[in-house]
Motif scaffolding. Structure first.
Motif, mmCIF file in Angstrom:
data_model
loop_
_atom_site.group_PDB
_atom_site.id
_atom_site.type_symbol
_atom_site.label_atom_id
_atom_site.label_comp_id
_atom_site.label_asym_id
_atom_site.label_seq_id
_atom_site.Cartn_x
_atom_site.Cartn_y
_atom_site.Cartn_z
ATOM 1 N N ALA A 39 20.478 11.387 23.544
ATOM 2 C CA ALA A 39 21.103 10.328 22.746
ATOM 3 C C ALA A 39 21.855 9.343 23.625
ATOM 4 C CB ALA A 39 22.041 10.946 21.716
ATOM 5 N N SER A 40 22.542 9.864 24.636
ATOM 6 C CA SER A 40 23.300 9.001 25.544
ATOM 7 C C SER A 40 22.387 8.070 26.330
ATOM 8 C CB SER A 40 24.130 9.861 26.505
ATOM 9 O OG SER A 40 24.813 9.060 27.434
ATOM 10 N N LEU A 41 21.294 8.616 26.846
ATOM 11 C CA LEU A 41 20.374 7.805 27.640
ATOM 12 C C LEU A 41 19.721 6.704 26.805
ATOM 13 C CD1 LEU A 41 18.619 10.566 29.773
ATOM 14 C CD2 LEU A 41 20.259 8.873 30.572
ATOM 15 N N ALA A 42 19.481 6.980 25.527
ATOM 16 C CA ALA A 42 18.824 6.006 24.656
ATOM 17 C C ALA A 42 19.815 5.087 23.941
ATOM 18 C CB ALA A 42 17.970 6.734 23.622
ATOM 19 N N GLY A 43 21.106 5.358 24.105
ATOM 20 C CA GLY A 43 22.103 4.576 23.383
ATOM 21 C C GLY A 43 22.016 4.800 21.882
ATOM 22 N N SER A 44 21.622 6.009 21.491
ATOM 23 C CA SER A 44 21.404 6.313 20.078
ATOM 24 C C SER A 44 22.705 6.687 19.372
ATOM 25 C CB SER A 44 20.415 7.483 19.949
ATOM 26 O OG SER A 44 20.343 7.950 18.618
ATOM 27 N N ARG A 45 22.853 6.165 18.157
ATOM 28 C CA ARG A 45 23.998 6.516 17.318
ATOM 29 C C ARG A 45 23.587 7.458 16.190
ATOM 30 N NH1 ARG A 45 28.234 2.916 18.264
ATOM 31 N NH2 ARG A 45 29.166 3.385 16.239
ATOM 32 N N ARG A 46 22.274 7.545 15.925
ATOM 33 C CA ARG A 46 21.795 8.409 14.838
ATOM 34 C C ARG A 46 20.446 9.024 15.219
ATOM 35 N NH1 ARG A 46 22.757 10.058 9.866
ATOM 36 N NH2 ARG A 46 21.151 10.040 8.248
ATOM 37 N N PRO A 47 20.475 10.015 16.090
ATOM 38 C CA PRO A 47 19.219 10.675 16.500
ATOM 39 C C PRO A 47 18.760 11.701 15.479
ATOM 40 C CG PRO A 47 21.065 11.657 17.638
ATOM 41 C CD PRO A 47 21.638 10.546 16.811
ATOM 42 N N LEU A 48 17.469 11.988 15.522
ATOM 43 C CA LEU A 48 16.867 13.028 14.688
ATOM 44 C C LEU A 48 16.150 14.006 15.607
ATOM 45 C CD1 LEU A 48 16.019 14.025 11.794
ATOM 46 C CD2 LEU A 48 13.928 12.664 12.115
ATOM 47 N N VAL A 49 16.441 15.283 15.467
ATOM 48 C CA VAL A 49 15.808 16.334 16.263
ATOM 49 C C VAL A 49 14.665 16.947 15.466
ATOM 50 C CG1 VAL A 49 16.143 18.645 17.233
ATOM 51 C CG2 VAL A 49 17.868 16.862 17.606
ATOM 52 N N VAL A 50 13.514 17.126 16.117
ATOM 53 C CA VAL A 50 12.352 17.747 15.479
ATOM 54 C C VAL A 50 11.991 18.996 16.276
ATOM 55 C CG1 VAL A 50 9.983 17.452 14.703
ATOM 56 C CG2 VAL A 50 11.523 15.475 14.780
ATOM 57 N N GLY A 51 12.012 20.143 15.631
ATOM 58 C CA GLY A 51 11.739 21.392 16.339
ATOM 59 C C GLY A 51 11.021 22.403 15.476
ATOM 60 N N ASP A 52 10.591 23.503 16.123
ATOM 61 C CA ASP A 52 9.878 24.565 15.407
ATOM 62 C C ASP A 52 10.652 25.875 15.408
ATOM 63 O OD1 ASP A 52 9.339 24.962 18.270
ATOM 64 O OD2 ASP A 52 7.998 26.561 17.579
ATOM 65 N N ARG A 53 11.810 25.902 16.078
ATOM 66 C CA ARG A 53 12.566 27.153 16.184
ATOM 67 C C ARG A 53 13.956 26.960 15.588
ATOM 68 N NH1 ARG A 53 10.695 30.872 20.709
ATOM 69 N NH2 ARG A 53 12.514 32.011 20.015
ATOM 70 N N LEU A 54 14.317 27.868 14.688
ATOM 71 C CA LEU A 54 15.650 27.819 14.095
ATOM 72 C C LEU A 54 16.732 28.205 15.088
ATOM 73 C CD1 LEU A 54 14.810 29.539 10.694
ATOM 74 C CD2 LEU A 54 15.227 27.105 11.056
ATOM 75 N N ASP A 55 16.416 29.173 15.971
ATOM 76 C CA ASP A 55 17.442 29.724 16.854
ATOM 77 C C ASP A 55 17.719 28.866 18.077
ATOM 78 O OD1 ASP A 55 14.954 30.286 17.939
ATOM 79 O OD2 ASP A 55 15.496 32.266 18.675
ATOM 80 N N THR A 56 16.909 27.846 18.333
ATOM 81 C CA THR A 56 17.147 26.964 19.474
ATOM 82 C C THR A 56 17.235 25.512 19.021
ATOM 83 O OG1 THR A 56 14.759 26.876 19.948
ATOM 84 C CG2 THR A 56 16.067 28.510 21.138
ATOM 85 N N ASP A 57 16.131 24.956 18.545
ATOM 86 C CA ASP A 57 16.087 23.546 18.171
ATOM 87 C C ASP A 57 17.063 23.221 17.041
ATOM 88 O OD1 ASP A 57 13.869 23.304 19.945
ATOM 89 O OD2 ASP A 57 12.558 24.023 18.352
ATOM 90 N N ILE A 58 16.980 23.975 15.963
ATOM 91 C CA ILE A 58 17.777 23.640 14.781
ATOM 92 C C ILE A 58 19.245 24.004 14.993
ATOM 93 C CG2 ILE A 58 18.028 23.946 12.310
ATOM 94 C CD1 ILE A 58 15.427 22.479 13.348
ATOM 95 N N GLU A 59 19.514 25.180 15.552
ATOM 96 C CA GLU A 59 20.909 25.519 15.837
ATOM 97 C C GLU A 59 21.508 24.535 16.833
ATOM 98 O OE1 GLU A 59 23.699 29.122 17.600
ATOM 99 O OE2 GLU A 59 21.730 29.632 16.773
ATOM 100 N N GLY A 60 20.713 24.100 17.814
ATOM 101 C CA GLY A 60 21.198 23.109 18.770
ATOM 102 C C GLY A 60 21.549 21.802 18.094
ATOM 103 N N ALA A 61 20.732 21.375 17.141
ATOM 104 C CA ALA A 61 21.028 20.147 16.403
ATOM 105 C C ALA A 61 22.298 20.303 15.575
ATOM 106 C CB ALA A 61 19.849 19.792 15.504
ATOM 107 N N VAL A 62 22.457 21.465 14.932
ATOM 108 C CA VAL A 62 23.680 21.714 14.155
ATOM 109 C C VAL A 62 24.906 21.640 15.065
ATOM 110 C CG1 VAL A 62 24.942 23.425 12.808
ATOM 111 C CG2 VAL A 62 22.501 23.063 12.378
ATOM 112 N N ARG A 63 24.816 22.260 16.239
ATOM 113 C CA ARG A 63 25.946 22.230 17.175
ATOM 114 C C ARG A 63 26.236 20.815 17.662
ATOM 115 N NH1 ARG A 63 25.653 27.182 21.536
ATOM 116 N NH2 ARG A 63 25.062 28.886 20.134
ATOM 117 N N ALA A 64 25.167 20.006 17.803
ATOM 118 C CA ALA A 64 25.342 18.628 18.267
ATOM 119 C C ALA A 64 25.780 17.702 17.148
ATOM 120 C CB ALA A 64 24.037 18.122 18.877
ATOM 121 N N GLY A 65 25.764 18.183 15.910
ATOM 122 C CA GLY A 65 26.189 17.371 14.779
ATOM 123 C C GLY A 65 25.195 16.309 14.380
#
Length: 332
Positions: free
Chosen positions: A201-227
């Motif tokens: 997000a920082s490199l792209a200057g993003s204010r509203r990123p969307l994470v797309v993943g296939d794993r709840l324990d890594t991709d989705i939990e990581g997105a939750v932690r990142a808010g």
């Protein structure tokens, strides 16, 4: 015209294994989805826990599959781990590398010296996935950590998706040392830690990123932690049964069968479906009444309805033969 799900975001961060490809085979529709995003001017990034390839190699692999990518769009746990080690230790410090050549190259490019034996005095052990990792290097890593070296894992994914089914991932190899040492790694770099998503997000200057993943324990939990918001696609590791059982820390904003769902409406993918938490609701031919699923239609719509009930303490119950078959297929 109804806005597409992806229209509400200024960056899409894709996981790779299980989302864009399975080991070295593209997932159907992935290239078309990325091309469509680029045509619309939506920036993309790729964030992977797999430490066996460098960013340039990942970009080349993607391009060879018809998925447009450049090295600057790729963030790997290997590159992030090497950068963190370089920030902690002086240039030229020895680091024992457990993993693939890509991880050794990242350590070397960060100004550190990859070593193979505990008697070379490594200040740290960095452990990433490598298909040739065996007992010998794990034994050296165990000795080095016992002697006081920092133990860093690039990630702790238990499995890797493949066309033949899940295969042992770096987390399975980390568990060997965890058992031998009776302790946890000092640092875990990759998802679910939010660092890769924050950096993208920082490199792209993003204010509203969307994470797309296939794993709840890594991709989705990581997105939750990142808010940030996230999409679970059902083309990789986590399936409907995993999603129904997910704690709040691993629940995505949306669920889609595959990447084509990014271009449907947000409300058609939002989970849980509005009203489902109260034990009722309708979606795409399915109806949830008193906590029982009945009707027929898209499995994703059924999943969205049922999740609201299950996440509020209900049981996955069927009210029709079609629903019973679907729930039976999910839960086994």
């Amino acid at each position: 015209m109804t806005a597409a799900l992806v229209d509400g975001y200024d960056l899409v961060v894709f996981d790779l294994d299980g989302v864009v490809y399975l080991i070295d085979k593209p997932i159907a529709g992935a290239a078309e989805a990325v091309e469509r995003l680029r045509a619309a001017g939506t920036p993309v990034a790729y964030a992977t826990n797999n430490a066996s390839r460098r960013a340039a190699d990942v970009a080349a692999l993607l391009s060879g599959m018809g998925v447009p990518a450049v090295a600057d769009e790729v963030l790997t746990s290997a590159g992030a781990a090497a950068a963190m080690l370089a920030a902690r230790f002086p240039a030229g410090a020895p680091v024992l590398v457990v993993g693939a050549d890509a991880l050794r190259a990242e350590v070397r490019d960060a100004g550190l010296v990859p070593v193979e034996r505990a008697d070379e005095g490594p200040v740290a052990v960095v452990q990433g996935y490598g298909p040739d990792v065996g007992w010998k290097v794990l034994a050296e890593a165990s000795l080095a950590v016992r002697a006081g070296a920092l133990w860093m894992a690039t990630n702790t994914d238990r499995t890797l998706p493949s066309p033949r089914g899940p295969l042992p991932g770096n987390g399975s190899l980390v568990s060997v040392l965890r058992t031998a040492l009776d302790r946890e790694p000092d640092v875990v770099v990759g998802k679910p830690a939010p660092a890769l998503f924050d950096t993208a997000a920082s490199l792209a200057g993003s204010r509203r990123p969307l994470v797309v993943g296939d794993r709840l324990d890594t991709d989705i939990e990581g997105a939750v932690r990142a808010g940030v918001d996230s999409v679970l696609v059902l083309t990789g590791v986590s399936g409907p049964a995993d999603l129904l059982a997910a704690p709040a820390s691993r629940r995505p904003t949306y669920v889609c069968a595959d990447l084509s769902g990014l271009f449907g409406s947000a409300e058609a993918a939002r989970i849980p479906h509005d009203g489902a938490g109260a034990g009722g609701g309708e979606a795409g031919g399915w109806r949830l009444a008193d906590g029982r699923l009945e009707g027929a239609g898209s499995p994703v719509d059924a999943l969205r309805l049922l999740a609201g009930s299950v996440w509020n303490g209900g049981e996955p119950r069927a009210g029709s033969d079609e629903a019973a078959k679907l729930i039976g297929d999910w839960l086994g």
